[in-house]
Structures are given as C-alpha cells and as structure tokens.
Design an enzyme around this catalytic site. Structure first.
Site, short mmCIF file in Angstrom:
data_model
loop_
_atom_site.label_atom_id
_atom_site.label_comp_id
_atom_site.label_asym_id
_atom_site.label_seq_id
_atom_site.Cartn_x
_atom_site.Cartn_y
_atom_site.Cartn_z
N GLY A 215 0.82 -1.20 0.00
CA GLY A 215 0.00 0.00 0.00
C GLY A 215 0.85 1.25 0.00
O GLY A 215 2.06 1.20 0.26
N GLY B 111 2.05 5.55 4.70
CA GLY B 111 1.14 6.17 5.66
C GLY B 111 -0.21 5.52 5.79
O GLY B 111 -1.08 6.06 6.50
N GLY C 253 -0.86 2.58 7.18
CA GLY C 253 -0.98 1.78 8.40
C GLY C 253 -0.53 0.35 8.26
O GLY C 253 -1.03 -0.52 8.99
N THR D 15 2.49 -1.00 9.01
CA THR D 15 3.20 -1.39 10.23
C THR D 15 2.24 -1.49 11.41
O THR D 15 2.38 -2.37 12.27
CB THR D 15 4.32 -0.39 10.52
N HIS E 171 -7.36 35.12 -12.44
CA HIS E 171 -7.02 33.73 -12.76
C HIS E 171 -7.81 32.75 -11.88
O HIS E 171 -8.45 31.82 -12.38
CB HIS E 171 -5.51 33.53 -12.56
N GLU E 172 -7.77 32.98 -10.56
CA GLU E 172 -8.48 32.07 -9.65
C GLU E 172 -9.99 32.22 -9.80
O GLU E 172 -10.72 31.22 -9.66
CB GLU E 172 -8.06 32.36 -8.21
N HIS F 72 -11.10 29.95 -12.60
CA HIS F 72 -11.23 28.55 -12.15
C HIS F 72 -12.54 28.37 -11.38
O HIS F 72 -13.28 27.39 -11.58
CB HIS F 72 -10.06 28.18 -11.25
#
Length: 637
Positions: free
Chosen positions: A223, A226, A228, A230, A445-446, A449
């Site tokens: 996987g 991070g 899980g 372990t 620009h934003e 979007h």
C-alpha cells in the site's frame, strides 16, 4: 508531564548505584593523584623573595629544609596572594612553602641562624618513579581506552558488539507488552479480515492442519506510505499473543561481506525457538529487489542476503509455525522468487482510506484533543480525498499547534482549515511583495477557475477560492468531491479539463495576453488529456484503444527508456487529439466566463478585499445552486 511519569532523568540515572560508585572512584583517584604530586601537603606556595623578606623581618618561627623545598611557620599570619575582588577581608596564613633556586643560596643558613629561626633538615624525596610510571603506561592506557570506547560504541549500535556483528538486530516484543489490537486500527476492513486467518492459526494451529490446510508462510502488506501497514502488523501480534520480531530491511545490510545472510539465519533461528511467532520485515524492497536488474554482478551483499531470506522462507528445512509479514510500497520491483507460492504467497492490499474510514481515523486521533463545537469531522473527512492516516494525524497535530499559538483551549474549525491548507499547499509567504497588477492577475485567474467549477454540471463542488500566496502557488481554487469515486466518466473528465483551463481563459479575456501563472494548470491538463487519449480511449479516433503502456519509474537494467508501441504517424494523430481536447476545454471555459462577465468582476473585487472567499459565496454571486442532473447522478452511481 504525564508522558514522562516514572522515567528517570539523566541526573536521576547518574545518581543510581552504578553512577554513585563511579563518582566516588573518580574523586578517590583525583585525591590520590593530588597526594602523589604534592606529597600530601597543602601549605600555600609563596615567592622565594617574600620568604627572605619575612626572615629578615624576624617573622619566621621555624623552617624545614627537604632538598630544595622549604616549609615553615610564620610568627604572625601573613596575607598570601591578592585580596578577594568582592571586597571581603583578605585571608592570612600561618604556614607556607617555597623552593630554593637551582643555583642554590649559600647565605640562607647563616641568615636563618642570625634571625633565630629553628631549622630542621630532611633528605630530599625522590619522585622520579612516579613520572617514570606515567610516561611508560600513559600511552598504553590511552590506546586501551580508545579500544574500549570503540567496543562500547559498536555494542550501542544494536549489533551486540564487534564480536557479535553477525547477530540479528531484530527487536523482540513480548506478548504481554503488545497493547495494539484491531480496535486501534480504524478502517482497513478488508486487510483485517485477511489477517484474522493468521491470528486464528497462531492461536490454534491444529484447527487448520486437521483439515489438511496450510497457512501462508508469508504475508506481504502492500500500500502507499502512511496507510498503516506497520500498525496492522503490530495489531496482529497484539491479537495473537505470540512473540513478535520486528526489523527493517536495511538492518540486515552492513559493510562486511556475509553479515546480512548471517543476520537472516540468526533471526529465523531465534524465531523458531519461540514458535509460534511472527517475524515482521519492514521496507522489504530494500533487500528484496529483483536480482540481476542492475549493471553489476550478482554477488553483492544485498543479493546474498536475499538468497538467504529465500532459503529461510521455503528452503530445504521446514519453517513451521513462523509466519513472516512484510510491508512495502513498491511491490513491482520485488524479486519474483519472493512472491511465488510457499514464500510471500499472499498479498494484502492496504489502500488509501475511504471517506467513512477517514472519519473513523479522525475519531481515533481526536480522543485526546479538545475540539470546539464548530468542528465537523465528517466534513473534514470529505474534504481530504486521497489522504492517508498519517496525513490526517499530521493535520490534527498542526491544528493543535495553531490553536496553542493563538492561546486557545480548544481546536477550532479555522485551525483545522488552516492546518489542511498548510499540509496541502505549504506555508503562507508573508514576505512576498506583489504589485497591484500582479494581484489583479492572480485574482482573475483564480476567479476563472472558480466560475467554471461552479457552472459546469459534473465538476466537483467548489470549496473555496484564495489568493493568499503559499509555498507552491500564488493562489488556489479548492474543489472537494462529495464522495469517493472509483470510475470516472468522460463527461466528468471534460469538465475537469475545462476547470483547469478556466484560469488561462480568464486572463486572455480580461488582459488579452497569457501569463506564466497558468503554467502548472497547462501541464496538468496536458497530462490528463494525454491519458484520456492513450490509456482510456476517450477520443474520437482512438475510441477503443489503450496505447499508454506501463506507467511508473523506469529502472536501470530493465528499460533505459520507455517503449512506444505505436508508429510515428499514430503519435502525430495522438498529439492532434490531445490538442483538440485542450482546445475544446479552453473554449468551454471561455464561454462560461463571457456569459458571466459582471459576476467575474464581483468575485475579483471580493477576492482582492478579503483574499479568501468560500465556494458558497461564489455560487451566491453567480445566482446558481450546484446540483448535478439526476440523470447523470443515476448513471454515475
């Protein structure tokens, strides 16, 4: 603090029985050395001139001559040395010691006799033997000390000392100390179900063997980082209640030849003694890479370690009741011999958590964190698609730090929002100075979007728009899906391309020119359009073809460059199809913005004033309510 209850501080450890006697021995050794060097005398040393002056004044009562050393007693105490700097009353001494010059003083005895000084003579002491011993044995002591320090350093490295370097560096966790269980692992229902078979076998091996079955000898947890893996291995050991040996793949490697293979043998020998037991090897790909894939030979230390591991897993000798678990995020580079039946013959996939699993993970991580009433963990889980359990823990930890910095007693929703933005996009760039024109370009620009995301029917819901500069961007438009998606329709991909092109379309419409701010948008749009054509068959000319080939890193020795499985003419047609998709996406975005030009200006004004506005406010300005068509919603389901 509660976490350190019962622990000894360094000062407490030094004050223990061993530390106490060590301090006593050091003090005794210093005292003996002082006595050897000074002869046990503690009279203050004075200048010879001062001694003669006191004799001539008649202030010397008696002296003892021992070679060239003179000790004696004053009739009246005399101050020796400078007065204290703090203005205190200077100390006076009755006794003294001095030394006669090497060339001697023929008048000394006559002067003492004239002043009535009592004179006592003793033979000179011979201290040459002490310095002879120091010069003779000091180099040997230094060499011995260096050897001892190196020996202790190698022992502290976990290898058991220089004479036990081939011993396993695995750490054993006793069953009674294993407190982690499946209750501590949120989500991961599929992996936990697979691992329950291992637990049942370790608790009662006869239940499987009486049916003629064999439990897999090796379990490979696969996987992303991070997720899980372990933690699941520790939970298996806690549930089964058996000895658990855990070691990293890199711990087998050493600069000496043959050490890795020796440590593998020692590890399995120890595990067999305490069977049934579990051996967990983390980061298996560090020693389990495919043999012969590099340009060098096949006799290096890593490959010899891998050969020994293969033999221990399924070799000539049986390896009963010892289950080997490993974790990796790169199963594609493992040696095929590791993955065959009889070794790591079962692969357990540990994927990224779903939205429900993310909520369960958050419930675990907030157990010891005070939350404000406005915190909604379900909303946080929905707004973190693609986040692993480690990422979620990091967000909550950052939120706790932000709340502590603001001197609040609870973690508020704005702390979590800021922490999520910090993790996703980096820190704010407070020292950045932008001109008014640059701020307007970023805002338009934003806003481009945001408008396309709000107006297109199958685009992901708009969360917020920000023009706050961060480490990775000058502004951001955040969209979060309402649910986890596993299959994407072509219409969804086309709307996503249009949203990516919204920033460039807004720039061209308002300023009549292109800027470098759309560079990352164009790169991402190009990659997505190319995958639509090559891998998913989402184009007119290549509607039922997948020519993308394997994606991922190319390893030296396997492929020097990725192979292209189509002709140059087809490559030209692919480029034309990609360009057609991008042009169409740009045109759709421009039409959305042109139809709502006045609303675009309103969004920009609020962005320049507030720097950040929620997605709901954008919808209010546009006068729309984002609701996907029921037909599309039914088909997507």
């Amino acid at each position: 603090m509660a976490d350190f209850k019962g622990r000894k501080t360094p000062g407490q450890q030094a004050a223990g029985p061993g530390g106490f006697w060590r301090i006593v021995l050091i003090i005794l050794a210093a005292w003996l050395a002082m006595n050897l060097l000074t002869g046990g005398r503690n009279e203050p040393l004075i200048d010879y001139t001062m001694f003669l002056n006191q004799v001539e004044r008649g202030n010397v009562e008696s002296v003892t001559l021992e070679g060239r050393e003179v000790t004696g007693v004053f009739k009246e105490p005399v101050q020796i040395g400078d007065a204290p700097a703090n203005g205190a009353k200077p100390a006076k001494n009755e006794r003294f010691t001095t030394h006669v010059p090497d060339f001697g003083d023929d008048d000394l005895l006559s002067t003492l006799r004239e002043q009535g000084v009592s004179v006592k003579t003793l033979p000179a002491r011979d201290r040459g033997w002490f310095w002879y011993l120091v010069i003779s044995f000091l180099p040997l002591l230094l060499i011995g000390g260096l050897i001892y320090m190196q020996y202790r350093r190698m022992q502290g490295g976990g290898g058991g000392g220089m004479f036990n370097i081939g011993k396993s560096k695995a750490r054993r966790a006793e069953p009674e100390k294993q407190k982690t269980t499946f209750d501590d692992v949120a989500g991961a229902k599929g992996p936990k179900k697979e691992l329950e078979e291992i637990i049942n076998f370790l608790k009662d091996p006869s239940a499987v063997r009486k049916l003629g079955g064999e439990v897999p000898r090796g379990m490979l947890l696969v996987g992303p980082p991070g997720t899980g893996k372990t933690l699941l291995a520790r939970a298996v050991a806690g549930e089964a209640g058996v000895p658990f040996y855990h070691i990293s793949g890199s711990d087998f490697m050493e600069m000496f030849v043959g050490v890795g293979a020796s440590r593998v043998r020692d590890l399995f020998k120890e595990a067999k003694k305490n069977a049934p037991s579990i051996v967990f090897i983390d980061e298996l790909d560090s020693i389990g890479r495919r043999r012969g894939a590099g340009l060098g030979g096949g006799h290096d230390e890593r490959e010899q370690t891998l050969n020994q591991l293969l033999s221990e897993l399924d070799g000539f000798e049986p390896n009963e009741d010892v289950i080997v678990m490993s974790a990796t995020n790169r199963p594609d580079i493992l040696d095929p011999a590791l993955l065959r039946p009889g070794r790591f013959d079962r692969r357990v996939s540990v994927p990224m958590p779903s939205v429900d699993e993310r909520e369960e993970i958050l419930d675990i991580y907030v157990r010891n964190k005070p939350l404000a009433d406005d915190v909604d963990l379900r909303r946080l889980a929905s707004s973190t698609p693609g986040f692993s359990g480690a990422d979620l823990e990091n967000i909550l930890n950052e939120a706790a730090l932000l709340a502590a910095r603001a001197e609040r007693e609870e973690i508020a929703n704005k702390d979590i929002e800021n922490a999520r933005d910090k993790v996703m996009m980096g820190l704010q760039r407070h020292g950045l100075t932008m001109t008014e024109e640059e701020k307007r370009i970023v805002a338009f620009h934003e806003a481009g979007h945001a408008m396309t995301a709000a107006l297109l029917p199958r685009a992901d819901p708009l969360h917020k728009v920000s023009v706050i500069p961060r480490a990775q961007s000058m502004g951001v438009t955040q969209q979060f899906p309402e649910r986890d998606r596993y299959i994407y329709r072509k219409e969804y991909m086309l709307d996503r391309l249009a949203v990516m092109m919204g920033g460039r379309a807004s720039e061209m419409l308002v300023f009549g020119t292109a800027t470098s701010g759309a560079g990352n948008d164009l790169q991402q749009a190009f990659k997505l359009a190319r995958r639509m054509v090559l891998s998913w068959g989402m184009s007119e000319k290549f509607a039922h073809m997948a020519m993308g080939g394997p994606e991922g890193q190319v390893f030296l020795g396997e492929e020097i460059a990725s192979r292209r499985e189509y002709s140059d003419q087809t490559a030209t047609e692919v480029d034309l199809e990609v360009k057609s998709l991008l042009d169409e996406a740009y045109q759709r975005a421009r039409e959305c913005i042109e139809d709502h030009r006045e609303e675009l200006d309103k969004i920009v004004e609020e962005l320049l004033d507030q720097e950040e506005i929620p997605g709901k406010r954008v919808l209010d300005i546009l006068g729309v309510e984002k609701q996907p068509p029921k037909e599309a919603e039914r088909q997507d389901a």
